[in-house]
Design a protein around this motif. Structure first.
Motif, PDB file in Angstrom:
ATOM      1  N   ASP A  18       0.931  -1.446  -0.023  1.00  0.00           N
ATOM      2  CA  ASP A  18       0.022  -0.130  -0.059  1.00  0.00           C
ATOM      3  C   ASP A  18       0.850   1.062  -0.032  1.00  0.00           C
ATOM      4  OD1 ASP A  18      -2.515  -1.192  -0.036  1.00  0.00           O
ATOM      5  OD2 ASP A  18      -3.057  -0.760   1.784  1.00  0.00           O
ATOM      6  N   PHE A  19       1.803   1.226   0.788  1.00  0.00           N
ATOM      7  CA  PHE A  19       2.800   2.296   0.649  1.00  0.00           C
ATOM      8  C   PHE A  19       3.660   2.601  -0.415  1.00  0.00           C
ATOM      9  CE2 PHE A  19       3.013   1.478   5.618  1.00  0.00           C
ATOM     10  CZ  PHE A  19       1.995   2.086   5.980  1.00  0.00           C
ATOM     11  N   ASN A  20       4.017   1.492  -0.989  1.00  0.00           N
ATOM     12  CA  ASN A  20       4.612   1.795  -2.480  1.00  0.00           C
ATOM     13  C   ASN A  20       3.588   2.290  -3.406  1.00  0.00           C
ATOM     14  OD1 ASN A  20       7.066   0.708  -2.601  1.00  0.00           O
ATOM     15  ND2 ASN A  20       6.849  -1.555  -2.940  1.00  0.00           N
ATOM     16  N   LYS A  21       2.273   1.720  -3.407  1.00  0.00           N
ATOM     17  CA  LYS A  21       1.467   2.054  -4.216  1.00  0.00           C
ATOM     18  C   LYS A  21       1.111   3.673  -4.265  1.00  0.00           C
ATOM     19  CE  LYS A  21      -1.891   2.009  -7.448  1.00  0.00           C
ATOM     20  NZ  LYS A  21      -1.696   1.865  -8.793  1.00  0.00           N
ATOM     21  N   ALA A  22       0.956   4.161  -2.890  1.00  0.00           N
ATOM     22  CA  ALA A  22       0.806   5.506  -2.855  1.00  0.00           C
ATOM     23  C   ALA A  22       2.258   6.270  -3.463  1.00  0.00           C
ATOM     24  CB  ALA A  22       0.728   5.865  -1.305  1.00  0.00           C
ATOM     25  N   ILE A  23       3.293   5.784  -3.201  1.00  0.00           N
ATOM     26  CA  ILE A  23       4.494   6.377  -3.622  1.00  0.00           C
ATOM     27  C   ILE A  23       4.592   6.444  -5.096  1.00  0.00           C
ATOM     28  CG2 ILE A  23       7.075   6.107  -3.908  1.00  0.00           C
ATOM     29  CD1 ILE A  23       6.968   5.277  -0.798  1.00  0.00           C
ATOM     30  N   GLN A  24       4.128   5.454  -5.769  1.00  0.00           N
ATOM     31  CA  GLN A  24       4.117   5.398  -7.205  1.00  0.00           C
ATOM     32  C   GLN A  24       3.011   6.264  -7.836  1.00  0.00           C
ATOM     33  OE1 GLN A  24       2.790   1.205  -7.910  1.00  0.00           O
ATOM     34  NE2 GLN A  24       5.070   0.488  -7.058  1.00  0.00           N
ATOM     35  N   LEU A  25       2.023   6.611  -6.930  1.00  0.00           N
ATOM     36  CA  LEU A  25       1.016   7.437  -7.373  1.00  0.00           C
ATOM     37  C   LEU A  25       1.506   8.992  -7.272  1.00  0.00           C
ATOM     38  CD1 LEU A  25      -2.221   6.106  -6.025  1.00  0.00           C
ATOM     39  CD2 LEU A  25      -1.701   6.411  -8.250  1.00  0.00           C
ATOM     40  N   GLU A  26       2.707   9.051  -6.815  1.00  0.00           N
ATOM     41  CA  GLU A  26       3.251  10.565  -6.557  1.00  0.00           C
ATOM     42  C   GLU A  26       2.877  11.490  -5.343  1.00  0.00           C
ATOM     43  OE1 GLU A  26       3.602  12.192 -10.292  1.00  0.00           O
ATOM     44  OE2 GLU A  26       5.323  11.006 -11.137  1.00  0.00           O
ATOM     45  N   THR A  27       2.601  10.616  -4.477  1.00  0.00           N
ATOM     46  CA  THR A  27       1.928  11.191  -3.160  1.00  0.00           C
ATOM     47  C   THR A  27       3.055  12.383  -2.728  1.00  0.00           C
ATOM     48  OG1 THR A  27       0.912  11.086  -1.118  1.00  0.00           O
ATOM     49  CG2 THR A  27       2.723   9.728  -1.348  1.00  0.00           C
ATOM     50  N   THR A  28       2.396  13.473  -2.214  1.00  0.00           N
ATOM     51  CA  THR A  28       3.370  14.555  -1.445  1.00  0.00           C
ATOM     52  C   THR A  28       3.187  14.178  -0.059  1.00  0.00           C
ATOM     53  OG1 THR A  28       1.456  15.981  -1.679  1.00  0.00           O
ATOM     54  CG2 THR A  28       3.112  16.089  -3.352  1.00  0.00           C
ATOM     55  N   ASP A  29       2.457  13.150   0.370  1.00  0.00           N
ATOM     56  CA  ASP A  29       2.226  12.652   1.811  1.00  0.00           C
ATOM     57  C   ASP A  29       3.295  12.040   2.587  1.00  0.00           C
ATOM     58  OD1 ASP A  29       1.556  11.998   4.368  1.00  0.00           O
ATOM     59  OD2 ASP A  29      -0.642  11.877   3.775  1.00  0.00           O
ATOM     60  N   GLY A  30       4.171  12.687   3.366  1.00  0.00           N
ATOM     61  CA  GLY A  30       5.509  12.019   3.685  1.00  0.00           C
ATOM     62  C   GLY A  30       5.291  10.779   4.388  1.00  0.00           C
ATOM     63  N   ARG A  31       4.185  10.643   4.913  1.00  0.00           N
ATOM     64  CA  ARG A  31       3.804   9.500   5.784  1.00  0.00           C
ATOM     65  C   ARG A  31       4.048   8.094   5.000  1.00  0.00           C
ATOM     66  NH1 ARG A  31      -1.778   9.724   7.672  1.00  0.00           N
ATOM     67  NH2 ARG A  31      -2.021  10.738   5.487  1.00  0.00           N
ATOM     68  N   ALA A  32       3.764   8.180   3.572  1.00  0.00           N
ATOM     69  CA  ALA A  32       4.012   6.874   2.943  1.00  0.00           C
ATOM     70  C   ALA A  32       5.351   6.502   3.035  1.00  0.00           C
ATOM     71  CB  ALA A  32       3.715   7.349   1.319  1.00  0.00           C
ATOM     72  N   TRP A  33       6.459   7.489   3.011  1.00  0.00           N
ATOM     73  CA  TRP A  33       7.900   7.103   3.053  1.00  0.00           C
ATOM     74  C   TRP A  33       8.195   6.797   4.330  1.00  0.00           C
ATOM     75  CZ3 TRP A  33       6.245  10.420  -0.967  1.00  0.00           C
ATOM     76  CH2 TRP A  33       6.765  10.147  -2.198  1.00  0.00           C
ATOM     77  N   HIS A  34       7.763   7.457   5.210  1.00  0.00           N
ATOM     78  CA  HIS A  34       8.006   7.083   6.666  1.00  0.00           C
ATOM     79  C   HIS A  34       7.564   5.751   7.105  1.00  0.00           C
ATOM     80  CE1 HIS A  34       6.676   6.941  10.959  1.00  0.00           C
ATOM     81  NE2 HIS A  34       7.878   7.337  11.283  1.00  0.00           N
ATOM     82  N   ASN A  35       6.592   5.350   6.737  1.00  0.00           N
ATOM     83  CA  ASN A  35       5.870   3.958   7.013  1.00  0.00           C
ATOM     84  C   ASN A  35       6.590   2.902   6.098  1.00  0.00           C
ATOM     85  OD1 ASN A  35       4.093   4.947   9.085  1.00  0.00           O
ATOM     86  ND2 ASN A  35       2.658   5.499   7.537  1.00  0.00           N
ATOM     87  N   ARG A  36       6.837   3.196   4.827  1.00  0.00           N
ATOM     88  CA  ARG A  36       7.464   2.357   4.145  1.00  0.00           C
ATOM     89  C   ARG A  36       8.928   2.060   4.664  1.00  0.00           C
ATOM     90  NH1 ARG A  36       8.834   2.548  -2.212  1.00  0.00           N
ATOM     91  NH2 ARG A  36      10.502   4.118  -1.319  1.00  0.00           N
TER      92      ARG A  36
END
Length: 295
Positions: A168-186
């Motif tokens: 799920d975090f990978n998917k958010a990152i692939q979607l070019e999220t600007t929410d830093g929690r995706a990287w933090h949690n991954r």
């Protein structure tokens, strides 16, 4: 911001790095099991990045009255309920928030932001199953909604379903999220897997996106410790304390570096402070027990 874009589940932004560190004394090698324990503690931080920070002003009579007047003028518009529900949620008035999100969804069953907002309220109410169901529904409606992937990933991670969380975090990152929690949690998952170089990269990205949040500094610092880079670890833990000096984990992490340097007196002082902040925080309890005789 358009009313339909009112989103409760957003991360904060972080300021820049603290680069300086105090000079080292003698470094003490601690058991790998201890580092693993602290890394695991970092994966369930005392301040979760997907919990609502209550701001009572959001629920002030003036603010709610203003939002209610918008609803009264257009009672069949779901966006007004979503915005007011967001305000109630941020104010910690979860029951009222649920009522508004329920109404928004009733008026527009395809309102994916309202599902995600309701999911976060459920999450904060200790109802992860209901939260996951709402995130699933949000993603059925909009498979590209990064907020829902991050929220659902957090539920998976805290349930120990790390592979699903990672996806799920990978998917958010692939979607070019600007929410830093995706990287933090991954990064937390990379850390749990012992992939500390990748974890450091992700925590650094989270820091670049999320101002004033101590969690990525604590996470990155633990990975630096695991790689025996105590200078950078100490800088990160000190920065976390500067950003929020009420987190037990930050003080326990700082104490760990003092302990590795052989400065047991300062280590005990920091561990003790962590225990005052959270008497049940096990890394602080264990650290204080190890260093108490050296004070």
């Amino acid at each position: 911001m358009a009313a339909k874009n009112a989103v409760l589940d957003r991360g904060t932004e972080i300021s820049g790095l603290l680069t300086q560190a105090s000079p080292f004394r003698r470094k003490t090698t601690l058991p790998a099991a201890l580092i693993a324990l602290l890394a695991l503690a970092g994966c369930s931080t005392t301040t979760s990045t997907d919990m609502i920070t209550v701001d009572r002003a959001q629920g002030s009579q003036e603010n709610i009255s203003s939002l209610s007047s918008v609803i009264n003028s257009s009672p069949q518009d779901p966006e007004g309920y979503n915005v007011r529900g967001t305000a109630y949620g941020r104010a910690g008035e979860f029951s009222r928030a649920l009522e508004d999100f329920n109404r928004a969804i009733q008026l527009n069953p395809q309102f994916y932001q309202a599902y995600a907002n309701r999911a976060l309220v459920y999450r904060n109410m200790g109802k992860p199953v209901e939260a996951a169901n709402d995130y699933n529904r949000s993603l059925q409606i909009n498979p590209n909604y990064d907020v829902a992937y991050i929220g659902r990933g957090n539920i998976y991670r805290q349930a120990g379903r790390t592979n699903e969380a990672f996806n799920d975090f990978n998917k958010a990152i692939q979607l070019e999220t600007t929410d830093g929690r995706a990287w933090h949690n991954r990064g937390l998952i990379y850390q749990l897997r012992g992939q500390h170089a990748q974890a450091i990269d992700d925590f650094s990205k989270a820091i670049s996106l999320s101002a004033n949040s101590p969690e990525p500094y604590n996470g990155r610092g633990i990975s630096y410790v695991a790689l025996n880079d105590d200078d950078n670890a100490f800088a990160d833990f000190n920065r976390a304390i500067e950003l929020n000096d009420k987190l037990a984990e930050s003080w326990a992490n700082q104490a760990l570096v003092y302990e590795r340097r052989g400065d047991k007196a300062r280590a005990y002082k920091s561990y003790s402070h962590a225990m005052r902040l959270d008497p049940n925080y096990k890394p602080a309890q264990d650290g204080a027990a190890r260093t108490r005789a050296n004070t």
